[in-house]
Design an enzyme around this catalytic site. Structure first.
Site, PDB file in Angstrom:
ATOM      1  N   CYS A   1       0.816  -1.225   0.000  1.00  0.00           N
ATOM      2  CA  CYS A   1       0.000   0.000   0.000  1.00  0.00           C
ATOM      3  C   CYS A   1       0.846   1.271   0.000  1.00  0.00           C
ATOM      4  O   CYS A   1       0.385   2.327  -0.406  1.00  0.00           O
ATOM      5  CB  CYS A   1      -0.947   0.007   1.194  1.00  0.00           C
ATOM      6  SG  CYS A   1      -2.086  -1.368   1.137  1.00  0.00           S
TER       7      CYS A   1
ATOM      8  N   HIS B   1      -3.948   6.953   1.299  1.00  0.00           N
ATOM      9  CA  HIS B   1      -4.144   5.628   0.696  1.00  0.00           C
ATOM     10  C   HIS B   1      -5.546   5.162   1.071  1.00  0.00           C
ATOM     11  O   HIS B   1      -5.973   5.291   2.210  1.00  0.00           O
ATOM     12  CB  HIS B   1      -3.084   4.658   1.221  1.00  0.00           C
ATOM     13  CG  HIS B   1      -3.453   3.227   1.027  1.00  0.00           C
ATOM     14  ND1 HIS B   1      -3.794   2.721  -0.204  1.00  0.00           N
ATOM     15  CD2 HIS B   1      -3.570   2.200   1.912  1.00  0.00           C
ATOM     16  CE1 HIS B   1      -4.092   1.443  -0.074  1.00  0.00           C
ATOM     17  NE2 HIS B   1      -3.974   1.099   1.203  1.00  0.00           N
TER      18      HIS B   1
ATOM     19  N   ASN C   1      -9.980  -0.991  -2.025  1.00  0.00           N
ATOM     20  CA  ASN C   1      -8.572  -0.720  -1.760  1.00  0.00           C
ATOM     21  C   ASN C   1      -7.751  -1.300  -2.913  1.00  0.00           C
ATOM     22  O   ASN C   1      -7.697  -2.511  -3.077  1.00  0.00           O
ATOM     23  CB  ASN C   1      -8.205  -1.380  -0.419  1.00  0.00           C
ATOM     24  CG  ASN C   1      -6.738  -1.232  -0.058  1.00  0.00           C
ATOM     25  OD1 ASN C   1      -5.917  -0.860  -0.883  1.00  0.00           O
ATOM     26  ND2 ASN C   1      -6.413  -1.540   1.180  1.00  0.00           N
TER      27      ASN C   1
HETATM   28  O1  UT7 Z   1      -4.409  -1.339   2.826  1.00  0.00           O
HETATM   29  C1  UT7 Z   1      -3.576  -1.741   3.875  1.00  0.00           C
HETATM   30  C2  UT7 Z   1      -4.065  -1.264   5.137  1.00  0.00           C
HETATM   31  N1  UT7 Z   1      -5.305  -1.913   5.463  1.00  0.00           N
HETATM   32  C3  UT7 Z   1      -6.056  -1.417   6.415  1.00  0.00           C
HETATM   33  O2  UT7 Z   1      -5.678  -0.396   6.961  1.00  0.00           O
HETATM   34  C4  UT7 Z   1      -7.324  -2.153   6.823  1.00  0.00           C
HETATM   35  C5  UT7 Z   1      -7.491  -2.085   8.317  1.00  0.00           C
HETATM   36  N2  UT7 Z   1      -8.598  -2.851   8.864  1.00  0.00           N
HETATM   37  C6  UT7 Z   1      -9.886  -2.687   8.500  1.00  0.00           C
HETATM   38  O3  UT7 Z   1     -10.191  -1.952   7.586  1.00  0.00           O
HETATM   39  C7  UT7 Z   1     -10.948  -3.376   9.329  1.00  0.00           C
HETATM   40  O4  UT7 Z   1     -10.362  -3.992  10.451  1.00  0.00           O
HETATM   41  C8  UT7 Z   1     -11.785  -4.427   8.544  1.00  0.00           C
HETATM   42  C9  UT7 Z   1     -12.678  -3.712   7.547  1.00  0.00           C
HETATM   43  C10 UT7 Z   1     -10.872  -5.401   7.846  1.00  0.00           C
HETATM   44  C11 UT7 Z   1     -12.695  -5.200   9.503  1.00  0.00           C
HETATM   45  O5  UT7 Z   1     -13.519  -4.317  10.230  1.00  0.00           O
HETATM   46  P1  UT7 Z   1     -13.679  -4.496  11.824  1.00  0.00           P
HETATM   47  O6  UT7 Z   1     -14.610  -3.452  12.238  1.00  0.00           O
HETATM   48  O7  UT7 Z   1     -12.308  -4.500  12.398  1.00  0.00           O
HETATM   49  O8  UT7 Z   1     -14.388  -5.893  11.941  1.00  0.00           O
HETATM   50  P2  UT7 Z   1     -13.880  -7.258  12.632  1.00  0.00           P
HETATM   51  O9  UT7 Z   1     -12.736  -7.835  11.867  1.00  0.00           O
HETATM   52  O10 UT7 Z   1     -13.697  -7.011  14.080  1.00  0.00           O
HETATM   53  O11 UT7 Z   1     -15.121  -8.174  12.421  1.00  0.00           O
HETATM   54  C12 UT7 Z   1     -16.372  -7.925  13.080  1.00  0.00           C
HETATM   55  C13 UT7 Z   1     -17.329  -9.051  12.743  1.00  0.00           C
HETATM   56  C14 UT7 Z   1     -16.739 -10.437  12.979  1.00  0.00           C
HETATM   57  O12 UT7 Z   1     -17.780 -11.264  13.451  1.00  0.00           O
HETATM   58  P3  UT7 Z   1     -17.937 -11.573  15.035  1.00  0.00           P
HETATM   59  O13 UT7 Z   1     -16.624 -12.197  15.412  1.00  0.00           O
HETATM   60  O14 UT7 Z   1     -18.165 -10.245  15.656  1.00  0.00           O
HETATM   61  O15 UT7 Z   1     -19.095 -12.487  15.054  1.00  0.00           O
HETATM   62  C15 UT7 Z   1     -16.339 -10.911  11.597  1.00  0.00           C
HETATM   63  O16 UT7 Z   1     -16.347 -12.299  11.460  1.00  0.00           O
HETATM   64  O17 UT7 Z   1     -17.661  -9.008  11.350  1.00  0.00           O
HETATM   65  C16 UT7 Z   1     -17.409 -10.284  10.733  1.00  0.00           C
HETATM   66  N3  UT7 Z   1     -16.984 -10.069   9.365  1.00  0.00           N
HETATM   67  C17 UT7 Z   1     -17.858  -9.916   8.341  1.00  0.00           C
HETATM   68  N4  UT7 Z   1     -19.181  -9.928   8.287  1.00  0.00           N
HETATM   69  C18 UT7 Z   1     -19.775  -9.717   7.113  1.00  0.00           C
HETATM   70  C19 UT7 Z   1     -15.730  -9.946   8.876  1.00  0.00           C
HETATM   71  N5  UT7 Z   1     -15.776  -9.703   7.550  1.00  0.00           N
HETATM   72  C20 UT7 Z   1     -17.073  -9.677   7.203  1.00  0.00           C
HETATM   73  C21 UT7 Z   1     -17.747  -9.464   5.982  1.00  0.00           C
HETATM   74  N6  UT7 Z   1     -19.101  -9.492   5.979  1.00  0.00           N
HETATM   75  N7  UT7 Z   1     -17.094  -9.209   4.831  1.00  0.00           N
END
Ligand code: UT7
Length: 346
Positions: free
Chosen positions: A125, A273, A303
């Site tokens: 990135c 980014h 992204n």
């Molecule tokens: O480009 C390089 C740099 N990248 C970044 O900076 C990305 C940084 N991270 C993020 O953008 C976020 O952490 C994500 C978008 C990847 C995830 O968002 P989050 O708010 O951190 O969600 P989470 O990973 O804590 O997941 C919350 C819930 C989980 O379920 P439980 O454990 O609460 O039951 C996941 O299993 O959402 C679930 N989940 C989804 N649900 C529906 C994870 N992915 C999905 C999905 N659709 N695509």
């Protein structure tokens, strides 16, 4: 005749962006399209990431280098140049067409350029920011006059499009962006400074951990490969990456401002980014920037890693959102971890 003591100057030339270009594949993939492949929803994706849709290539029609070439053609023509005016190629990607050689040489081939040098950057990135910084130094040193910088990614072919991979695969998209960096005699104008960092202890937090072919027998990998082997898919510790991203984005933007004795109020346009709309909004709020001072397009492209900044910058310029004399800051954070910023007087 007295011997004059030469005035000590930081550098003889500056570098400025003379042309921009971008290319995204035509195929739009909406959040609803993805929810047919995996357990996800438009609501979850928009709420957590801001993404509404992204572009995916059609198999066999595009590659990272072919999209990069299209973006580069546009940037070269917008700069009023021809491919033979380019002195050096910098290509940033994490998704090269081949394991080797990298895609830089394909740009030299496809644009029928002189046999100029071509370097490939592997900083995910942050790749474009690293590439731009490298190009800037070549120009400031006087070595080259026109350097082509490209960021291009094909993510769609390498994502786990099942529920298992949903936390990563909904985020990434395909696309390419490019700029021509050119010699500028006015030292007040162009790239004022760039700031690059890395912290390899977090290397595995956002990675494809499949061992590189240099360190493993490929036959062994194939023998061991089975449908449950996820090592070929990108892994991301999302929450950890998010937390590090907001801290490092803030630090590296501040570093750029301080280096140039500028304040937050001097920022006319911040192009972060496009990792997650929530990250950009956090930074915007933290620096108290208005909507006009930050450009986001993750809603439409997801992204696109090394391509996200040049696509966003090219769009912002195309829409007249960046004017002559504006202070523009590019900032990136990603896998490595690596991060960086570039401060530009437009
Ligand atoms: O480009 C390089 C740099 N990248 C970044 O900076 C990305 C940084 N991270 C993020 O953008 C976020 O952490 C994500 C978008 C990847 C995830 O968002 P989050 O708010 O951190 O969600 P989470 O990973 O804590 O997941 C919350 C819930 C989980 O379920 P439980 O454990 O609460 O039951 C996941 O299993 O959402 C679930 N989940 C989804 N649900 C529906 C994870 N992915 C999905 C999905 N659709 N695509």
């Amino acid at each position: 005749m007295g011997i004059g003591i030469p005035k000590i100057q930081k550098h003889m030339y500056n570098s400025r962006i003379a042309g921009l270009g971008y290319y995204v594949p035509e195929k739009v993939v909406t959040n609803d399209d993805l929810s047919k492949l995996m357990d996800t929803s438009d609501e979850w994706i928009q709420e957590r990431t801001g993404i509404k849709e992204r572009r995916h290539i059609i198999k066999g029609e595009e590659t990272t280098s072919s999209m990069g070439v299209k973006a580069a053609k546009m940037a070269i023509s917008n700069a009023g140049l021809t491919p033979n005016d380019i002195d050096f190629i910098v290509f940033a990607t994490l998704s090269p067409d081949y394991y080797f050689p990298g895609p830089g040489v394909m740009v030299q081939r496809d644009l029928e350029m002189n046999t100029v040098g071509a370097v490939d950057i592997r900083n995910q990135c942050s790749g474009f920011v690293y590439g731009l910084s490298l190009a800037d130094q070549y120009i400031k040193s006087g070595m080259y006059k026109n350097v082509l910088v490209i960021g291009s990614e094909v993510h769609s072919t390498g994502l786990d499009m099942t529920t298992r991979g949903r936390d990563v695969s909904v985020i990434f998209g395909d696309g390419a962006g490019s700029v021509v960096l050119t010699r500028e005699e006015n030292l007040e104008k162009g790239i004022l400074s760039s700031h690059l960092h890395s912290e390899g202890r977090h290397a595995e937090e956002l990675s494809v951990i499949a061992p590189a072919m240099g360190t493993r027998w490929v036959t062994e990998i194939i023998e061991e490969n089975d449908p449950d082997d996820t090592s070929y898919f990108p892994y991301m510790n999302g929450k950890f990456v998010f937390k590090n991203a907001v801290v490092r984005f803030s630090e590296v933007i501040k570093e750029g401002l301080e280096k140039n004795k500028l304040g937050v109020e001097d920022i006319d346009m911040l192009i972060p980014h496009q990792a997650n709309l929530r990250i950009a909004q956090f930074i915007q709020k933290k620096f108290r920037l208005s909507d006009d001072q930050v450009y986001n397009n993750i809603m439409y492209y997801g992204n696109t890693t090394a391509a996200s900044i040049p696509i966003a910058l090219a769009e912002a310029v195309e829409k007249g959102k960046v004017k002559d004399g504006d202070l523009v800051i590019l900032a990136a954070f990603g896998s490595g971890f690596t991060w960086g910023s570039v401060v530009i007087r437009w």
